[in-house]
Design an enzyme around this catalytic site. Sequence first.
Site, short mmCIF file in Angstrom:
data_model
loop_
_atom_site.label_atom_id
_atom_site.label_comp_id
_atom_site.label_asym_id
_atom_site.label_seq_id
_atom_site.Cartn_x
_atom_site.Cartn_y
_atom_site.Cartn_z
N SER B 15 71.55 66.76 -24.76
CA SER B 15 72.88 66.85 -24.16
C SER B 15 73.02 65.87 -23.01
O SER B 15 72.03 65.36 -22.51
CB SER B 15 73.12 68.26 -23.63
OG SER B 15 73.21 69.17 -24.70
N CYS B 16 74.26 65.66 -22.62
CA CYS B 16 74.61 64.82 -21.47
C CYS B 16 73.82 65.27 -20.26
O CYS B 16 73.71 66.46 -20.03
CB CYS B 16 76.11 64.96 -21.21
SG CYS B 16 76.65 64.24 -19.65
N PRO B 17 73.25 64.40 -19.46
CA PRO B 17 73.34 62.94 -19.51
C PRO B 17 72.13 62.28 -20.17
O PRO B 17 71.95 61.09 -20.00
CB PRO B 17 73.36 62.59 -18.03
CG PRO B 17 72.41 63.56 -17.42
CD PRO B 17 72.53 64.83 -18.23
#
Lengths: 189, 77
Positions: B15-17
Site C-alpha cells: 500500500s501507499c507509500p
Amino acid sequence: MTAVAEPAMSIVDEPVVAPAPAAVPFHEHEAKPRDILIICYSGELEKTWATMILATTGAAMGAKVRVFLTFWGLQTFVKDQKRITGDNAMQKMMSFMQRPGISHRKLSKMNFLGMGPWMMGKLAKQYKVASPRELLDLAKEMGVEFMPCQMTMDMFGLKPEDMIEGMGEPVGAATVIALMTEGSAPLFI
Amino acid sequence: MPLEIAQRVDAKGLSCPMPIVKTAQAVKLMVSGQLMEVLATDAGSTKDFAAWCKTTGNELVESSVEGGVYRFVLRRK
C-alpha cells in the site's frame, strides 16, 4: 544626430531590461522540488502515520524533508522501551499517563483501551500498510531530518539518550520559522 | 535497441507509500538512461507514478494495467 542618440538610448534602456525575473517554475523537470517542513505536534497513532507517510513520500520525490518534533509529537520519538521519562514527579507522571514511543500510540477516536490501535495494526498488516515504526526507519535511511524541540525536551525532562537514534540537534521555533520564510512548504500535523 | 530492464521492483500487494518509496530507493542503484520496471497493485499508482516522474524528472516510458496489476517502465534521468 540620430546616429549618436540611438546608442545613447540603448545604454540607458539596458538596466531596465536586464533584471529579468529568474523565476524557476516549481514543477519544472530539472528543478528541485521545494523543501518540506512537517511540524509533528500531535501524538496520536493516525497523525503519526500521516507524518511518516508524507515524510517518506516527500523524500522519495526528491524533496528535502525536515520534521520538527514538538509537544506530544516529541513523545512519539522517545525510545519504545522507555517507560518512565523525566526528572521530577510531574514529568514522570506525564510519561506514565501517556506511554512514549512510536509503537505505543493511541487513536484519537475508537481507542477502546488499545483495542482500536490493535485492530488498526491488524488491518495494516492485512493490507500491507507499513507501520509508523517501519516508515520511520525508511525515513531516516532516505535522509529525512528530525529536529526535536528543545523547549519540549526541557518541559518533559527528556534527555538526548531517551530519544530514538538518528534524531538531529534540538532546535527552537526560530529555526522552524526561518525554514518557512526561506520557502519550505509547511505542514502542521 | 531493445528495452533492457536494469532494475525490477515488485510492489504488488503493497500500500501507499511503499511502491513509490521502493521505486525511489531502487532508482538510486541505476545510472542515467537505464530502465526500471515496477509492478504494483495499488489502484492509486497510475496517478502516483505520473506525479513521481513529473516531480523527480525521471521519464515514464510505459504505464499499463492488466488483470489488476499496474506496470510502469521508468527511465532514470
